[in-house]
Write a protein that holds these residues in place. Sequence first.
Motif, PDB file in Angstrom:
ATOM      1  N   ALA A 132       0.844  -1.208   0.000  1.00 55.83           N
ATOM      2  CA  ALA A 132       0.000   0.000   0.000  1.00 55.83           C
ATOM      3  C   ALA A 132       0.869   1.244   0.000  1.00 55.83           C
ATOM      4  O   ALA A 132       0.548   2.256  -0.679  1.00 55.83           O
ATOM      5  CB  ALA A 132      -0.919  -0.029   1.233  1.00 55.83           C
ATOM      6  N   LEU A 133       1.985   1.206   0.719  1.00 53.93           N
ATOM      7  CA  LEU A 133       2.893   2.361   0.788  1.00 53.93           C
ATOM      8  C   LEU A 133       3.435   2.686  -0.580  1.00 53.93           C
ATOM      9  O   LEU A 133       3.341   3.864  -1.054  1.00 53.93           O
ATOM     10  CB  LEU A 133       4.032   2.019   1.772  1.00 53.93           C
ATOM     11  N   GLU A 134       3.950   1.622  -1.196  1.00 55.03           N
ATOM     12  CA  GLU A 134       4.515   1.830  -2.534  1.00 55.03           C
ATOM     13  C   GLU A 134       3.450   2.330  -3.476  1.00 55.03           C
ATOM     14  O   GLU A 134       3.664   3.302  -4.265  1.00 55.03           O
ATOM     15  CB  GLU A 134       5.140   0.508  -3.045  1.00 55.03           C
ATOM     16  N   ALA A 135       2.290   1.696  -3.341  1.00 49.55           N
ATOM     17  CA  ALA A 135       1.200   2.105  -4.229  1.00 49.55           C
ATOM     18  C   ALA A 135       0.814   3.545  -3.990  1.00 49.55           C
ATOM     19  O   ALA A 135       0.610   4.327  -4.955  1.00 49.55           O
ATOM     20  CB  ALA A 135       0.006   1.176  -3.990  1.00 49.55           C
ATOM     21  N   THR A 136       0.770   3.933  -2.729  1.00 48.25           N
ATOM     22  CA  THR A 136       0.402   5.307  -2.383  1.00 48.25           C
ATOM     23  C   THR A 136       1.425   6.275  -2.978  1.00 48.25           C
ATOM     24  O   THR A 136       1.054   7.279  -3.621  1.00 48.25           O
ATOM     25  CB  THR A 136       0.378   5.481  -0.858  1.00 48.25           C
ATOM     26  N   GLN A 137       2.740   5.994  -2.771  1.00 51.06           N
ATOM     27  CA  GLN A 137       3.784   6.846  -3.319  1.00 51.06           C
ATOM     28  C   GLN A 137       3.648   6.913  -4.831  1.00 51.06           C
ATOM     29  O   GLN A 137       3.726   8.012  -5.427  1.00 51.06           O
ATOM     30  CB  GLN A 137       5.174   6.295  -2.953  1.00 51.06           C
ATOM     31  N   ASP A 138       3.407   5.782  -5.437  1.00 48.33           N
ATOM     32  CA  ASP A 138       3.281   5.732  -6.890  1.00 48.33           C
ATOM     33  C   ASP A 138       2.106   6.568  -7.355  1.00 48.33           C
ATOM     34  O   ASP A 138       2.246   7.415  -8.295  1.00 48.33           O
ATOM     35  CB  ASP A 138       3.114   4.272  -7.304  1.00 48.33           C
ATOM     36  N   ILE A 139       0.970   6.375  -6.696  1.00 50.75           N
ATOM     37  CA  ILE A 139      -0.251   7.090  -7.066  1.00 50.75           C
ATOM     38  C   ILE A 139      -0.035   8.587  -6.927  1.00 50.75           C
ATOM     39  O   ILE A 139      -0.338   9.370  -7.827  1.00 50.75           O
ATOM     40  CB  ILE A 139      -1.433   6.652  -6.215  1.00 50.75           C
ATOM     41  N   VAL A 140       0.543   8.973  -5.773  1.00 53.26           N
ATOM     42  CA  VAL A 140       0.736  10.400  -5.514  1.00 53.26           C
ATOM     43  C   VAL A 140       1.686  10.978  -6.558  1.00 53.26           C
ATOM     44  O   VAL A 140       1.424  12.036  -7.128  1.00 53.26           O
ATOM     45  CB  VAL A 140       1.266  10.606  -4.074  1.00 53.26           C
TER      46      VAL A 140
END
Lengths: 164, 263
Positions: A132-140
Amino acid sequence: MPQIAQLLDTWSSQVFWTLVFFGITFFLIGRGMVPKVMETVGLRDKQISDDLAGAQAARDAADEQEEAWRERENANRAQAQALIAEAKAKAAAASEKKLAAAQKRLDTKLEKAEAEIDAARTNAMAEIEDVALEATQDIVSRLAGTKIDKRSARSAVKKALANV
Amino acid sequence: MAAEEGKVDPMKQFQVEPLFGSESWEIAGFNIAFTNSALWMAITVVLIWGFVFVGMKRELVPGRWQMAVESFTGFIDDMLEANIGKEGRKYVPYVFSLFMFILFANLLGLVPVGIIPSVHAYTFTSHFTVTGVLAAISFSIVLIVGFWKHGIKFFTLFVPHGTPVVMIPAIFVIELFSFLIRPFSLALRLFVAMMAGHVLLKVLSSFVIDGMNGGIGTSLLVATPSFVLMIAISALEILVAGIQAYVFALLTSLYINDAEHLH
């Protein structure tokens, strides 16, 4: 009446022969034979009473033996009962112990399994967070074009995951 | 007996007759002729001896005869024990002899040996000379035992317990007389009972003989009923023979009890 008419002529002969023959009866039969007859009767009575006493004694002995036998029998029975009860108790204790051991084994298995499940779940959670962290960073970065640091991303993820 | 003469003398049966030419036998001047009376005493003794002897097999399981003898000794033994107690046992030989002597004599007198010609039954207990001797022996035993055991105290027998002092002399005399009369009553009772029965039988037999000689009418009216009565009285006489022997023995044992125990 000749008893009186002949009294003077015959009294001495009558008295003499009465004494002689009654004397013979008394000494020969009364003194000589009657005691033997009575002795026989006495012996027989004694034998009968002895036999009766013997029979009574034998019966008493038999009663005594029967009583002893009964006592022994009762003791044996009680002993057997005690043995059975003991065996029963032993068997019950043994099976209880076995059951307890089995239960314990099961319990430890269960505990272990639970712990493993917990650990797996924590791992999975951690992986999910990381993803989720990676995904969040990626999304942002893709949407806003800004990079956010790991820390703020993690706290945001945690916030969101707390509601899961 | 007197049948040939056509009449019966009821007293002739008591006649004492010397036998075997013994009428002149004497001891110290006293005549001791061996009479028909003595002969029947001898027969009595032999029969009693035979009766007891056959019963003296001394078997553990008695036969009938031994049983009969033992029941006689037991009867006397029981009677003495009942009347005198444990001390009575030592009188069994005497009372047994007395009882059997009188019983056999009485019964022998009733045996119909008269049907054999010139044989006559004789009842020596129907003579007071004989019964008197037996009574005197019994009475002597009472006196000897009484004075031997109790000495002068034997006279207290004549003063019953609880007699008021003023009455003692009178009671003593009365009791003494009743005591002294005992041997006579003992002797006379037996003699009279035996004599009366035999006289009665002989009188009835004379009725039978005279009635039959008198023709058909008296045969039916007198002889037949008399004959039936004779049979009945003979049965009664057998009973009396036993009872008189028993009474003699019983009274002797009661008198001995007085001597043994006073009152």
